[in-house]
Design a protein around this motif. Structure first.
Motif, short mmCIF file in Angstrom:
data_model
loop_
_atom_site.label_atom_id
_atom_site.label_comp_id
_atom_site.label_asym_id
_atom_site.label_seq_id
_atom_site.Cartn_x
_atom_site.Cartn_y
_atom_site.Cartn_z
N PRO A 106 0.84 -1.20 0.00
CA PRO A 106 0.00 0.00 0.00
C PRO A 106 0.88 1.25 0.00
N THR A 107 0.34 2.35 -0.51
CA THR A 107 1.05 3.63 -0.45
C THR A 107 0.39 4.49 0.62
N VAL A 108 1.21 5.26 1.31
CA VAL A 108 0.72 6.15 2.36
C VAL A 108 1.34 7.52 2.13
N LYS A 109 0.50 8.55 2.17
CA LYS A 109 0.96 9.93 2.03
C LYS A 109 0.40 10.71 3.21
N VAL A 110 1.28 11.42 3.92
CA VAL A 110 0.86 12.20 5.09
C VAL A 110 1.30 13.64 4.85
#
Length: 167
Positions: free
Chosen positions: A119-123
């Motif tokens: 999965p990709t996560v962007k914060v």
């Protein structure tokens, strides 16, 4: 008693002996011996595939690998060690690997691999209604099950998602 010397060839040697007594009793002995060192194959899971690590006491001639019953891909080596990434197709597949050193000694390995991307996560930190906030975007090609958040060592917060994208 009999003593007989047989030279082994480099690689796998199968010896079969049949001893027959005068009265007709038969004793059979069969064993496989390896002359030389068999190359070692190690696999590690990585994003989008498998990391292949091969080592040998002898120079490696080639590695070939294939998924399920597809035609194998061959990599010429010429060194005692090799590392490379094998990209995995989506879903569950069997990876078949054969390694051969310059003396013809072979090592084989088969392993079931599930091809999937992480999965990709962007914060991002943003001001929302005059407050500093974190905006978390997560995405996966399959389905996200949940997201676990811990802020400044505080209580763990679990958000159930059951979707491909979460904002």
């Amino acid at each position: 008693e009999i003593n007989h010397v047989i030279d082994l060839i480099y690689g796998e040697n199968t010896l079969k002996i049949v001893v027959t007594e005068e009265n007709g009793q038969i004793k059979t002995f069969e064993k496989t011996f390896i002359a030389g060192t068999i190359p070692e194959i190690e696999l590690e899971a990585v994003s989008n595939g498998v990391k292949l690590i091969v080592s040998s006491d002898e120079i490696l001639d080639y590695v070939q690998y294939g998924w399920d019953d597809e035609k194998a891909q061959k990599i010429e080596i010429g060194e005692k060690q090799y590392e490379g990434i094998i990209n995995a197709p989506k879903g569950q597949h069997t990876l078949k690997i054969e390694v051969v050193d310059v003396n013809g000694i072979k090592a084989n390995k088969e392993q079931v691999v599930v091809g999937d991307t992480e999965p990709t996560v962007k914060v991002e930190s943003k001001m929302v209604n005059g407050k500093a906030t974190f905006v978390i975007d997560a995405e996966d090609d399959e389905k996200l099950k949940s997201i676990t958040i811990v802020h400044n060592g505080g209580a763990q917060q679990i958000i159930n998602v059951n979707a491909k994208i979460c904002h």
